[in-house]
Design a protein around this motif. Sequence first.
Motif, PDB file in Angstrom:
ATOM      1  N   GLY A   1       0.794  -1.195   0.000  1.00  0.00           N
ATOM      2  CA  GLY A   1       0.000   0.000   0.000  1.00  0.00           C
ATOM      3  C   GLY A   1       0.840   1.264   0.000  1.00  0.00           C
ATOM      4  N   TYR A   2       2.144   1.135  -0.090  1.00  0.00           N
ATOM      5  CA  TYR A   2       3.020   2.301  -0.105  1.00  0.00           C
ATOM      6  C   TYR A   2       3.337   2.727  -1.536  1.00  0.00           C
ATOM      7  N   THR A   3       3.600   4.011  -1.706  1.00  0.00           N
ATOM      8  CA  THR A   3       3.989   4.508  -3.026  1.00  0.00           C
ATOM      9  C   THR A   3       5.446   4.153  -3.292  1.00  0.00           C
ATOM     10  N   GLY A   8      11.109   3.989  -1.672  1.00  0.00           N
ATOM     11  CA  GLY A   8      12.456   4.478  -1.963  1.00  0.00           C
ATOM     12  C   GLY A   8      13.060   5.223  -0.796  1.00  0.00           C
ATOM     13  N   GLU A   9      12.269   6.080  -0.173  1.00  0.00           N
ATOM     14  CA  GLU A   9      12.765   6.833   0.979  1.00  0.00           C
ATOM     15  C   GLU A   9      13.082   5.896   2.140  1.00  0.00           C
ATOM     16  N   VAL A  15      13.363   6.168  -6.756  1.00  0.00           N
ATOM     17  CA  VAL A  15      12.047   5.725  -7.207  1.00  0.00           C
ATOM     18  C   VAL A  15      12.202   4.800  -8.420  1.00  0.00           C
ATOM     19  N   LYS A  16      13.115   5.128  -9.318  1.00  0.00           N
ATOM     20  CA  LYS A  16      13.349   4.299 -10.510  1.00  0.00           C
ATOM     21  C   LYS A  16      13.812   2.895 -10.124  1.00  0.00           C
ATOM     22  N   THR A  17      14.618   2.786  -9.077  1.00  0.00           N
ATOM     23  CA  THR A  17      15.084   1.476  -8.619  1.00  0.00           C
ATOM     24  C   THR A  17      13.917   0.668  -8.061  1.00  0.00           C
ATOM     25  N   VAL A  18      13.046   1.312  -7.304  1.00  0.00           N
ATOM     26  CA  VAL A  18      11.849   0.636  -6.786  1.00  0.00           C
ATOM     27  C   VAL A  18      11.001   0.136  -7.944  1.00  0.00           C
TER      28      VAL A  18
END
Length: 64
Positions: A1-3, A8-9, A15-18
């Motif tokens: 449920g997380y963005t 990433g944080e 974010v790209k790696t996630v």
Amino acid sequence: GYTNKDIGEFLHISVKTVEKHRANLINKLDLHNIAQLTAFAIENGLVEIKKKPGNPDARENTTR
């Protein structure tokens, strides 16, 4: 449920790696979307669903 940003944080990655890790998991598990990936994680005990206090119908996702 997380963005992707939240993940990433938390993990100190971009974010790209996630996004790439999620895409790789979807491909390797022969799934088609994030909802199926989430369901797979829940069904296989990788995350558990807990109800939020004060609202018996609401749920929150937590990782082990």
